[in-house]
Scaffold this motif. Structure first.
Motif, short mmCIF file in Angstrom:
data_model
loop_
_atom_site.label_atom_id
_atom_site.label_comp_id
_atom_site.label_asym_id
_atom_site.label_seq_id
_atom_site.Cartn_x
_atom_site.Cartn_y
_atom_site.Cartn_z
N THR A 89 29.19 35.37 -2.35
CA THR A 89 27.97 36.09 -1.97
C THR A 89 27.15 35.42 -0.88
N GLY A 90 27.30 34.10 -0.73
CA GLY A 90 26.44 33.37 0.20
C GLY A 90 25.03 33.15 -0.34
N ILE A 91 24.83 33.44 -1.62
CA ILE A 91 23.51 33.28 -2.25
C ILE A 91 23.48 31.94 -2.98
N ASP A 92 22.33 31.26 -2.90
CA ASP A 92 22.18 29.98 -3.59
C ASP A 92 22.44 30.12 -5.08
N VAL A 93 23.00 29.07 -5.67
CA VAL A 93 23.29 29.04 -7.10
C VAL A 93 22.70 27.76 -7.69
N ARG A 94 21.94 27.92 -8.76
CA ARG A 94 21.39 26.79 -9.51
C ARG A 94 22.09 26.71 -10.85
N LEU A 95 22.48 25.52 -11.25
CA LEU A 95 23.06 25.28 -12.57
C LEU A 95 21.95 24.75 -13.47
N VAL A 96 21.75 25.42 -14.60
CA VAL A 96 20.66 25.07 -15.52
C VAL A 96 21.24 24.83 -16.90
N ASP A 97 20.83 23.73 -17.52
CA ASP A 97 21.26 23.39 -18.87
C ASP A 97 20.98 24.57 -19.79
N GLU A 98 22.02 25.04 -20.46
CA GLU A 98 21.84 26.22 -21.31
C GLU A 98 21.98 25.90 -22.79
N ARG A 99 21.84 24.64 -23.18
CA ARG A 99 21.98 24.31 -24.60
C ARG A 99 21.12 25.23 -25.45
N LEU A 100 21.73 25.78 -26.44
CA LEU A 100 21.10 26.63 -27.45
C LEU A 100 20.70 28.03 -26.97
N SER A 101 21.02 28.41 -25.73
CA SER A 101 20.62 29.76 -25.29
C SER A 101 21.35 30.84 -26.09
N THR A 102 22.63 30.64 -26.37
CA THR A 102 23.37 31.63 -27.16
C THR A 102 22.89 31.62 -28.60
N VAL A 103 22.61 30.44 -29.14
CA VAL A 103 22.08 30.34 -30.50
C VAL A 103 20.74 31.08 -30.59
N ASP A 151 25.97 22.36 -4.25
CA ASP A 151 26.40 22.20 -2.87
C ASP A 151 27.81 22.76 -2.79
N LEU A 152 27.97 23.90 -2.17
CA LEU A 152 29.26 24.57 -2.15
C LEU A 152 30.32 23.77 -1.41
N ASP A 153 29.90 22.81 -0.57
CA ASP A 153 30.86 21.96 0.12
C ASP A 153 31.47 20.93 -0.82
N GLU A 154 30.78 20.65 -1.93
CA GLU A 154 31.26 19.62 -2.86
C GLU A 154 31.87 20.20 -4.13
N GLU A 155 31.51 21.44 -4.49
CA GLU A 155 31.99 22.04 -5.74
C GLU A 155 33.43 22.55 -5.56
N PRO A 156 34.30 22.24 -6.51
CA PRO A 156 35.64 22.81 -6.46
C PRO A 156 35.57 24.31 -6.78
N THR A 157 36.41 25.10 -6.15
CA THR A 157 36.41 26.54 -6.42
C THR A 157 37.80 27.01 -6.84
N PRO A 158 38.27 26.54 -8.00
CA PRO A 158 39.56 27.05 -8.47
C PRO A 158 39.43 28.50 -8.87
N ASP A 159 40.57 29.14 -9.11
CA ASP A 159 40.53 30.54 -9.56
C ASP A 159 39.75 30.65 -10.84
#
Length: 160
Positions: A89-103, A151-159
Motif C-alpha cells: 500500500t505504501g502506507i506507514d505501519v506501526r507495530l503495537v504490543d497487543e498482549r491481552l487484546s483478544t482476551v 522500516d520496510l527496508d529492514e523488515e523481511p517480507t516473506p509470503d
C-alpha cells in the motif's frame, strides 16, 4: 490532544485463520469494527482495498508477544504480514504490543451475552478495535504515537 496526528487509522489484528480490521475517525474519538478478512493469499489485497476506501494515515498492526514480552512464531507472522501490507500500500505501519487484546475482546463479547462460538466471526474485529483504541488513546495522552514504525527496508517480507 497535544501532539495527536489527525487522520483515520486502520487497526489490524493478524491471526492464523482470520484478520480483524477496525478503523477510527480522523479525530480518534472512537474505534469501530470494519471487517473480518479470511486469512489467505488475498488477505493483504483485501486490506489494501479497505485502505483505498478509508484512506488511513497509517496501519496499527498488533504485535503478539508472550506475557514476558518475548517474540513467538505469531510475532514473526505478524511482522511479515505488516511488512507485506506496507509494501503493497505504501502506507506507514506501526507495530503495537497487543498482549491481552483478544482476551479483552472475548471478555467484552461474553459480557454482552455472546457465546464464544457465536463470537468467532467477530472476535478478531473486536480485538482490532481494542488494539486501535489503545493506540489512539496512548497518542492522545502522551503526544507520541504508540508502538514502533516499521522500516520496510529492514523488515523481511516473506509470503504471508
Amino acid at each position: 490532544m497535544t501532539g495527536f496526528r489527525r487522520g483515520v487509522r486502520l487497526g489490524i489484528d493478524v491471526g492464523k485463520a482470520r484478520v480483524g480490521v477496525a478503523r477510527c475517525d480522523p479525530d480518534g474519538m472512537l474505534a469501530v469494527p470494519v471487517e473480518t478478512v479470511p486469512r489467505s493469499d488475498d488477505s493483504v489485497d483485501r486490506i489494501a482495498q479497505l485502505a483505498a476506501e478509508w484512506e488511513p494515515i497509517e496501519f496499527v498492526v498488533g504485535l503478539p508477544v508472550n506475557m514476558r514480552g518475548e517474540e513467538t512464531l505469531s510475532t514473526t507472522d505478524a511482522r511479515a504480514f505488516a511488512a507485506a501490507l506496507g509494501v503493497r500500500t505504501g502506507i506507514d505501519v506501526r507495530l503495537v504490543d497487543e498482549r491481552l487484546s483478544t482476551v479483552t475482546a472475548h471478555a467484552a463479547l461474553r459480557s454482552s451475552g455472546r457465546s464464544q462460538k457465536k463470537s468467532r466471526s467477530i472476535v478478531d474485529q473486536v480485538a482490532a478495535v481494542v488494539l486501535l483504541q489503545h493506540a489512539v488513546d496512548t497518542e492522545k495522552s502522551t503526544g507520541t504515537p504508540a508502538g514502533a514504525l516499521i522500516d520496510l527496508d529492514e523488515e523481511p517480507t516473506p509470503d504471508v
